[in-house]
Design a protein around this motif. Structure first.
Motif, PDB file in Angstrom:
ATOM      1  N   GLN A 219       0.830  -1.216   0.000  1.00  0.00           N
ATOM      2  CA  GLN A 219       0.000   0.000   0.000  1.00  0.00           C
ATOM      3  C   GLN A 219       0.867   1.270   0.000  1.00  0.00           C
TER       4      GLN A 219
ATOM      5  N   GLY B 117       0.929 -13.358  -1.708  1.00  0.00           N
ATOM      6  CA  GLY B 117       1.439 -12.381  -0.748  1.00  0.00           C
ATOM      7  C   GLY B 117       1.966 -11.121  -1.414  1.00  0.00           C
TER       8      GLY B 117
ATOM      9  N   GLU C 171       0.656  -8.524  -2.080  1.00  0.00           N
ATOM     10  CA  GLU C 171       0.090  -7.293  -1.496  1.00  0.00           C
ATOM     11  C   GLU C 171       1.026  -6.653  -0.478  1.00  0.00           C
TER      12      GLU C 171
ATOM     13  N   ASP D 261      -3.894   3.649  -1.900  1.00  0.00           N
ATOM     14  CA  ASP D 261      -4.972   3.016  -1.112  1.00  0.00           C
ATOM     15  C   ASP D 261      -6.003   2.375  -2.033  1.00  0.00           C
ATOM     16  N   TYR D 262      -6.445   3.131  -3.043  1.00  0.00           N
ATOM     17  CA  TYR D 262      -7.507   2.607  -3.917  1.00  0.00           C
ATOM     18  C   TYR D 262      -6.988   1.524  -4.860  1.00  0.00           C
TER      19      TYR D 262
ATOM     20  N   GLN E  24      -4.763  -0.649  -4.125  1.00  0.00           N
ATOM     21  CA  GLN E  24      -4.685  -1.917  -3.398  1.00  0.00           C
ATOM     22  C   GLN E  24      -6.059  -2.508  -3.127  1.00  0.00           C
ATOM     23  N   LEU E  25      -7.034  -1.639  -2.872  1.00  0.00           N
ATOM     24  CA  LEU E  25      -8.403  -2.144  -2.699  1.00  0.00           C
ATOM     25  C   LEU E  25      -8.860  -2.835  -3.987  1.00  0.00           C
TER      26      LEU E  25
ATOM     27  N   LEU F 162      -7.109  -6.247  -4.491  1.00  0.00           N
ATOM     28  CA  LEU F 162      -7.674  -7.312  -3.660  1.00  0.00           C
ATOM     29  C   LEU F 162      -9.139  -7.602  -3.996  1.00  0.00           C
TER      30      LEU F 162
ATOM     31  N   ARG G 269     -11.682  -5.667  -3.645  1.00  0.00           N
ATOM     32  CA  ARG G 269     -12.665  -5.037  -2.756  1.00  0.00           C
ATOM     33  C   ARG G 269     -13.511  -4.012  -3.499  1.00  0.00           C
TER      34      ARG G 269
END
Lengths: 287, 402
Positions: free
Chosen positions: B178, B228, B230, B375-376, B378-379, B382, B384
């Motif tokens: 992140q 992993g 991330e 931040d976005y 990584q969301l 994943l 999200r």
């Protein structure tokens, strides 16, 4: 003895002045900044009322950081004090080589947090980490310790527990060793079982120590920063972002002093509530 | 007897002499730790050998601490540091705030790669010179030439990565952590797809079909990346490519990989090619990550600082640092030195990447924008949020931050 009333005040004045300068002034200034849109580079302060707090409270990232912080604080503190109690009960009884084992159990606490986090980061590597190699060896599947949003926070709880259970252990061991032996001897003579002795004698007498250990660990875990910084950087997907890390980023990476101060004020209020709860528990008169 | 007055005088004398020692340095340098810190240390030692009477104090700090210390000090008008090392993304803030002194243009050699001295000026390429480029970092792309052909586009990267992805070796590896790491891996991709963060007027321009396409393909890389990913950072990326655990690394910085062909540390000697990142809709646009050094506007020893900077960036010193430590140079002549090219066979490609390279947007609030984008991203990585949501929500937050 003091000859007049002003002498004690005079002697205390330097310490009080230092306290005011180093503690009270920064806190008071944080409160001021929390209600402003502070422009760091130009030093301009614009009063914005509750805007910083409103923005934070409606922000998903802040809500997530608060939830992570609360979950971490409660789980890590309870687990550490629970394990510390078990260890303290074990070490309260004499057994061979006890004096050799004790330093071994408190050794993680002596490590720098950054060193500790770096070691665990290597241990938790999915492909090369010692933990997953161990899991492989015993036939368990490899775990994405730090990269799975559902697991990452608990992995940090594990690291913190490894490092700081010794602190709870030492506090509770001191408490156990302070219990007068004659009470336990009398209970034994009266035919109390070990469980009854623990439940009715040791535990009530340990209560101030348990609260102290819980308070100290809660305050410390509530401030969680360095382990997250090293292990996950707040990720994955904000699953380990804490209030301290968020305040740090706002304050020292983006220099948004208003938002950072608002987070600090919220943290201060929560820490104050925790401390008051402890004070109330310890100071209340026995019924 | 030793009277109170004599004792007080002695203590005062001691205090004054200690204070005198504390301010005695003829030059104070604030720079990075790690490889860049070792380069500074080696250069300070060599410079002091030529100037034996000079006392030089060198402060080596990690990335975050260096930024905090410099910003707080500069803003307060502190004169603790004479010469400071800054990341490319901090340059606009430092130069626009007047925290760096103008350098003497006469001492600047034409040997520096022009794209690098352009970003040492404010406004870029036109204004006065405030710094000199000291580390020629540029985001490169690494692939296993023994396993695959050179990928020309990002679509090709994905296609070949799928074919090469096995249980023992991933198709690609990148920094998924992140914040800054995930963003720097993504930016060359964004530019290749025709996306942008800000437009020519400095307004946020992130929410576009091009950005969505870039995010969608970036997210698809996760399927062919190590488990992993991330929380992968530079160390993990270097290990994966050097230990034969990945066929491609979408982001490799020259200072990470000086040991790629060292048989004691690498399992892929002469099997990895390091090239500028692929293109897609647009041609390849390597991202510059140049470290610069400038003289503080409040420096007490400005002349000494400028003299050391000239020494530090001289062709001879850069050549020494490159050969002994693998520090990427910023002068064209060092990239064409036979011994240097013999040691680092990818240097001709690196020079091309530096010449074609583009810097990150020149805005004061870059740190915050980068964090929001990270931040976005990584969301989205994943799963999200969708790529569309990532582009839209990041755009809104970045616009609010600006």
């Amino acid at each position: 003895m003091f000859r007049s009333g002003w002498q004690p005040a005079l002697l205390l004045a330097p310490a009080l002045l230092l306290l005011a300068l180093l503690t009270l002034y920064p806190i008071a200034y944080s409160f001021v900044l929390a209600f402003t849109d502070a422009e760091y580079q130009s030093d301009a302060l614009t009063f914005v009322g509750w805007a910083n707090f409103n923005t934070l409270l409606n922000d998903w990232f802040f809500q997530q950081a608060t939830w992570n912080t609360v979950r971490f604080t409660v789980s890590a503190s309870v687990v550490q004090v629970g394990l510390g109690l078990l260890l303290a009960l074990l070490f309260a009884r004499p057994f061979p080589r006890r004096q050799w084992l004790l330093p071994l159990f408190i050794y993680p606490m002596m490590l720098s947090t950054l060193v500790c986090a770096s070691i665990w980061k290597a241990w938790m590597h999915f492909d090369f980490g010692w933990l997953n190699n161990l899991f492989d060896a015993v036939g368990l599947s490899r775990q994405p310790w730090l990269s799975d949003p559902a697991l990452a926070l608990w992995s940090i709880v594990l690291v913190d527990t490894w490092q700081w259970t010794p602190m709870a252990f030492l506090i509770l061991l001191a408490g156990l060793q302070g219990i007068p032996q004659d009470i336990e001897e009398a209970a034994t003579l009266e035919g109390a079982t070990p469980w009854q002795q623990f439940w009715h004698i040791r535990l009530p007498l340990l209560r101030p120590y348990l609260f102290l250990a819980l308070l100290l660990r809660s305050i410390d875990t509530f401030k969680l920063f360095d382990k997250v910084y090293v292990l996950t950087g707040g990720g994955p997907a904000f699953a380990t972002e804490t209030l301290s890390l968020m305040a740090y980023k706002q304050g020292f990476k983006f220099f948004n002093l208003g938002a950072a101060s608002a987070i600090a004020v919220i943290m201060l209020v929560i820490a104050l509530v925790l401390s008051l709860a402890y004070a109330w528990q310890v100071m209340r008169r026995p019924t | 007897m030793f009277t109170k007055t004599k004792m007080a005088t002695a203590l005062l004398g001691l205090a004054v002499s200690v204070a005198g020692v504390a301010q005695a340095a003829d030059l104070v340098i604030a720079g990075r730790d790690d490889l860049m810190g070792r380069a500074l240390e080696q250069s300070v030692a060599a410079y002091q050998a030529e100037h034996p009477d000079m006392d030089i104090e060198l402060l080596k700090l990690p990335y975050g601490s260096l930024y905090e210390k410099l910003v707080i000090g500069m803003r307060e008008g502190d004169s603790s540091f004479d010469l400071v090392m800054i990341d490319d993304t901090w340059a606009t803030e430092f130069m626009s705030q007047g925290w760096l002194a103008e350098l003497n243009e006469d001492r600047v050699s034409q040997d520096f790669i022009p794209a690098l001295t352009d970003i040492s000026r404010y406004p870029v390429g036109q204004g006065p010179l405030y710094s000199l480029p000291v580390v020629g970092n540029v985001a490169m792309f690494a692939y296993r030439s023994d396993l695959m052909d050179e990928p020309e586009t990002w679509s090709d990267v994905i296609a070949q990565g799928k074919q090469l992805h096995t249980a023992d070796r991933s198709g690609v590896v990148f920094r998924g952590t992140q914040g800054n790491p995930i963003v720097t891996g993504f930016l060359p991709m964004l530019w290749a797809y025709g996306g942008n963060i800000v437009d020519g007027d400095g307004a946020v321009n992130f929410d576009s079909p091009e950005t969505v396409a870039a995010i969608r393909d970036f997210v698809s890389l996760r399927e062919i990346a190590p488990r992993g990913i991330e929380v992968y950072n530079s160390g993990e990326v270097r290990d994966a490519i050097q230990q034969n655990k990945a066929a491609m690394a979408i982001e490799v910085w020259p200072s990470w990989v000086p040991t790629m062909d060292d048989p004691e540390l690498s399992q892929v000697v002469n099997q990895v090619e390091i090239i500028p990142p692929p293109g897609e809709v647009n041609a390849s646009t390597p991202m510059l990550g140049v470290w610069q050094m400038g003289v503080s506007a409040n420096a007490e020893n400005a002349a000494a600082a400028e003299d050391f900077l000239a020494y530090f960036t001289s062709a001879n010193n850069q050549r020494d640092l490159t050969l002994s430590l693998g520090l990427p140079p910023t002068r064209s002549s060092v990239y064409s030195d036979a011994e240097v090219v013999d040691t680092y066979r990818w240097y001709p490609n690196q020079l091309n990447a530096l010449r074609q390279g583009a810097p990150r947007p020149r805005i004061n609030a870059w740190q915050e924008l980068e964090s929001i984008m990270g931040d976005y991203l990584q969301l989205a990585l994943l799963g999200r949020i969708t790529p569309e949501q990532a582009a839209q929500q990041a755009h809104q937050r970045m616009a609010a931050a600006l």
